[in-house]
Design a protein around this motif. Structure first.
Motif, mmCIF file in Angstrom:
data_model
loop_
_atom_site.group_PDB
_atom_site.id
_atom_site.type_symbol
_atom_site.label_atom_id
_atom_site.label_comp_id
_atom_site.label_asym_id
_atom_site.label_seq_id
_atom_site.Cartn_x
_atom_site.Cartn_y
_atom_site.Cartn_z
ATOM 1 N N PRO A 26 -17.044 -14.152 73.947
ATOM 2 C CA PRO A 26 -17.514 -14.674 72.659
ATOM 3 C C PRO A 26 -18.347 -13.639 71.915
ATOM 4 N N ARG A 27 -18.325 -13.743 70.593
ATOM 5 C CA ARG A 27 -19.047 -12.790 69.741
ATOM 6 C C ARG A 27 -20.251 -13.462 69.085
ATOM 7 N N LEU A 28 -21.355 -12.717 69.044
ATOM 8 C CA LEU A 28 -22.586 -13.190 68.396
ATOM 9 C C LEU A 28 -23.018 -12.174 67.360
ATOM 10 N N ALA A 29 -23.352 -12.642 66.163
ATOM 11 C CA ALA A 29 -23.946 -11.801 65.127
ATOM 12 C C ALA A 29 -25.423 -12.153 64.998
ATOM 13 N N ILE A 30 -26.274 -11.157 65.027
ATOM 14 C CA ILE A 30 -27.704 -11.364 64.809
ATOM 15 C C ILE A 30 -28.065 -10.719 63.481
ATOM 16 N N VAL A 31 -28.644 -11.488 62.584
ATOM 17 C CA VAL A 31 -29.042 -10.986 61.274
ATOM 18 C C VAL A 31 -30.534 -10.674 61.317
ATOM 19 N N GLY A 32 -30.845 -9.392 61.411
ATOM 20 C CA GLY A 32 -32.232 -8.944 61.505
ATOM 21 C C GLY A 32 -32.496 -8.237 62.820
ATOM 22 N N SER A 33 -33.125 -7.060 62.738
ATOM 23 C CA SER A 33 -33.389 -6.282 63.949
ATOM 24 C C SER A 33 -34.875 -6.168 64.248
ATOM 25 N N GLY A 34 -35.667 -7.103 63.714
ATOM 26 C CA GLY A 34 -37.091 -7.140 64.028
ATOM 27 C C GLY A 34 -37.338 -7.818 65.364
ATOM 28 N N PRO A 35 -38.596 -8.085 65.686
ATOM 29 C CA PRO A 35 -38.934 -8.657 66.990
ATOM 30 C C PRO A 35 -38.208 -9.961 67.307
ATOM 31 N N ALA A 36 -38.096 -10.871 66.336
ATOM 32 C CA ALA A 36 -37.453 -12.167 66.605
ATOM 33 C C ALA A 36 -36.016 -11.981 67.070
ATOM 34 N N GLY A 37 -35.258 -11.188 66.345
ATOM 35 C CA GLY A 37 -33.864 -10.979 66.698
ATOM 36 C C GLY A 37 -33.686 -10.187 67.980
ATOM 37 N N MET A 38 -34.531 -9.167 68.169
ATOM 38 C CA MET A 38 -34.362 -8.295 69.334
ATOM 39 C C MET A 38 -34.805 -8.958 70.636
ATOM 40 N N PHE A 39 -35.850 -9.747 70.598
ATOM 41 C CA PHE A 39 -36.251 -10.476 71.814
ATOM 42 C C PHE A 39 -35.173 -11.491 72.213
ATOM 43 N N ALA A 40 -34.614 -12.179 71.206
ATOM 44 C CA ALA A 40 -33.538 -13.128 71.497
ATOM 45 C C ALA A 40 -32.312 -12.395 72.026
ATOM 46 N N CYS A 41 -32.000 -11.258 71.432
ATOM 47 C CA CYS A 41 -30.858 -10.455 71.867
ATOM 48 C C CYS A 41 -31.026 -10.026 73.318
ATOM 49 N N ASN A 42 -32.210 -9.576 73.661
ATOM 50 C CA ASN A 42 -32.478 -9.126 75.032
ATOM 51 C C ASN A 42 -32.239 -10.256 76.035
ATOM 52 N N GLY A 43 -32.705 -11.437 75.678
ATOM 53 C CA GLY A 43 -32.501 -12.586 76.554
ATOM 54 C C GLY A 43 -31.038 -12.957 76.689
ATOM 55 N N LEU A 44 -30.306 -12.921 75.577
ATOM 56 C CA LEU A 44 -28.904 -13.327 75.599
ATOM 57 C C LEU A 44 -28.019 -12.330 76.344
ATOM 58 N N LEU A 45 -28.351 -11.064 76.270
ATOM 59 C CA LEU A 45 -27.569 -10.080 77.016
ATOM 60 C C LEU A 45 -27.711 -10.278 78.519
ATOM 61 N N ARG A 46 -28.850 -10.819 78.933
ATOM 62 C CA ARG A 46 -29.075 -11.089 80.355
ATOM 63 C C ARG A 46 -28.496 -12.428 80.797
ATOM 64 N N LYS A 47 -28.461 -13.399 79.879
ATOM 65 C CA LYS A 47 -28.136 -14.775 80.261
ATOM 66 C C LYS A 47 -26.749 -15.237 79.832
ATOM 67 N N SER A 48 -25.996 -14.395 79.142
ATOM 68 C CA SER A 48 -24.682 -14.805 78.642
ATOM 69 C C SER A 48 -23.724 -13.621 78.707
ATOM 70 N N ASN A 49 -22.491 -13.859 78.294
ATOM 71 C CA ASN A 49 -21.514 -12.767 78.278
ATOM 72 C C ASN A 49 -21.123 -12.384 76.853
ATOM 73 N N PHE A 50 -22.002 -12.645 75.884
ATOM 74 C CA PHE A 50 -21.730 -12.328 74.482
ATOM 75 C C PHE A 50 -21.513 -10.828 74.254
ATOM 76 N N LEU A 51 -20.644 -10.531 73.299
ATOM 77 C CA LEU A 51 -20.635 -9.241 72.619
ATOM 78 C C LEU A 51 -21.490 -9.426 71.374
ATOM 79 N N VAL A 52 -22.433 -8.543 71.140
ATOM 80 C CA VAL A 52 -23.429 -8.763 70.097
ATOM 81 C C VAL A 52 -23.377 -7.653 69.051
ATOM 82 N N ASP A 53 -23.329 -8.051 67.778
ATOM 83 C CA ASP A 53 -23.461 -7.129 66.651
ATOM 84 C C ASP A 53 -24.745 -7.482 65.909
ATOM 85 N N VAL A 54 -25.603 -6.489 65.689
ATOM 86 C CA VAL A 54 -26.878 -6.691 65.000
ATOM 87 C C VAL A 54 -26.783 -6.094 63.604
ATOM 88 N N PHE A 55 -27.112 -6.892 62.593
ATOM 89 C CA PHE A 55 -27.051 -6.452 61.199
ATOM 90 C C PHE A 55 -28.467 -6.366 60.626
#
Length: 456
Positions: A26-55
């Motif tokens: 599955p693909r995930l898009a994160i809009v924003g690369s500040g602390p909110a988006g990056m902390f969530a991204c870090n958690g999701l990379l550990r807890k899921s199998n998402f491919l993640v694109d950050v905008f």
């Protein structure tokens, strides 16, 4: 159900069916690369199998960590090391697209058709206006604009710092950051920081001798944190005091036994630093002052601020050649994202957006864009960790995807962007250039030479 989702994704747009490769994840898009988006991204990379694109709409990543944290608080910026390690460790699953504006370069509708899930984490960058007559005068700026200028935001207008008298409206940490930078710049203490040289040279020539920090309510209502407040009182060659009435002082002292520990310690600092300022350089903390009018000279430059003292019911006029206001933010809602009656993102619960049932993607939001501008980085980290758990739980049984991403749209529109590898090049060059003058880094303020177009 699968067929319906597939038709929504490919039925109305050309880019989804040309030369795309279907993902097995599955693909995930994160809009924003500040602390909110990056902390969530870090958690999701550990807890899921998402491919993640950050905008990120800025040319470089990390949002308020780069452009909002005070230059003399470099330890707070160390969180970037965590984000850096996250990108390096997950190169096969994680991509960065800076200089891409969601809502302009890519519509929100296109984003939801390109991904299985979208996480909105773009902050709340629109400063609330002062909203009094004359507030559009020259040298009247928001605290976030002033902070952004000295932190190196591209194309930020340069304020006139020849002002002897500065007034700052607001009782939060942004107001303190502005006061502290103005108070310390001429001493040369910021030369090792990451303020761009061209802007540091302007700061070091500041003529500021008098700063007034105005609160519209009483001292018991300040939103300062204790570390930042103490720093202002310790600045050499400056006398900083709370100039408050006997009634306010009495109320502060009497409140101490009833306060929880954190608030009590802050109030003790307030009480300890009451009095009347003296000396060549003074910083006055004044309360119960409500701005009523900005008075400008014949050239449109601010010269005075008229306020109402709600404690005495009197009108006061302060000399002012630079007026900085920091009275909160307005939540910015991207085009296409549902809004509620308060003009904020319409949330179904703490992290899920109340999106139309026809939307092919799950849409989430976290941080300031979801809940308004409040809290510090630690608070954001806790909230984002919770959101990551919720998204991972929603997709725990999702192992395959037909979501194509938006690469082809970016290619067709020739949208220039900065990738993770391009950012690492910028990062290294900034650090190398900073070392030449003993600085942490020399921030770039233009990035055209690093922009690339994804045309393959």
């Amino acid at each position: 159900m699968f067929a319906k989702v597939l038709m929504r994704r490919i039925g109305n747009i050309q880019f989804t069916y040309k030369t795309r490769k279907l993902s097995s994840k599955p693909r995930l898009a994160i809009v924003g690369s500040g602390p909110a988006g990056m902390f969530a991204c870090n958690g999701l990379l550990r807890k899921s199998n998402f491919l993640v694109d950050v905008f990120e709409y800025s040319p470089v990543p990390f949002g308020l960590v780069r452009y909002g944290v005070a230059p003399d608080h470099q330890e707070v910026k160390n969180v970037i090391n965590t984000f850096d390690a996250m990108f390096e460790k997950n190169r096969e699953r994680l991509r960065l697209y800076c200089n891409v504006k969601i809502g302009q370069d890519i519509t929100f509708d296109e984003l939801t058709r390109g991904y299985d899930a979208v996480l909105l984490a773009y902050g709340s960058y629109k400063a609330r206006k002062l909203g009094v007559p004359g507030c559009d005068s020259k040298n009247v700026i928001s605290g976030s604009d002033f902070v952004g200028w000295y932190n190196g935001v591209p194309n930020a207008p340069t304020p006139d710092l020849s002002a002897s008298n500065v007034v700052i409206v607001g009782n939060g940490n942004v107001a303190l950051d502005c006061a502290r930078v103005l108070s310390t710049a001429s001493s040369g203490s910021l030369r090792i920081s990451d303020i761009p040289d061209e802007r540091l040279s302007v700061l070091e020539k500041t003529a500021t001798k008098d700063i007034k920090i105005l609160g519209r309510r009483g001292p018991e209502n300040v939103s300062f944190t204790i570390k930042e407040l103490r720093e202002q009182f310790k600045i050499q060659e400056w006398d900083s005091k709370l100039e408050i009435s006997e009634t306010d002082l009495k109320n502060l002292i009497e409140s101490l036994p009833k306060l929880e520990r954190k608030k009590k310690r802050l109030t003790e600092v307030l009480v300890k630093n009451t009095g009347t300022t003296s000396g060549l350089r003074q910083c006055h903390f004044l309360f119960h002052r409500v701005p009523k009018e900005v008075v400008a000279d014949s050239n449109g430059m601010v010269r005075e601020l008229v306020v109402e003292n709600t404690e005495t019911s009197k009108t006061e006029t302060f000399p002012c050649e630079l007026l900085i206001y920091s009275i909160g933010y307005e939540t910015l809602v991207l085009d296409g994202v549902p809004q509620n009656e308060n003009k904020m993102i319409d949330m179904k619960d703490h992290c899920r957006v109340n999106i139309n049932a026809e939307c092919p993607a799950h849409v989430y939001a976290t941080g300031w864009c979801a809940h308004g501008p409040r809290g510090v980085i630690v608070d954001t980290q806790q909230q984002s960790s919770f959101v990551a758990d919720q998204i991972a739980s929603d997709f725990i049984h999702t192992r395959h995807s037909i979501a194509p991403g938006v690469d082809l749209v970016l290619n067709e529109r020739k949208v220039p962007f900065i990738s993770w590898d391009a950012w690492k090049m910028i990062d290294q060059q900034e650090r190398d250039q900073g070392k030449l003058s003993g600085k942490i880094r020399e921030k770039f303020t233009t990035f055209e030479k690093f922009l690339s177009k994804r045309l393959e």
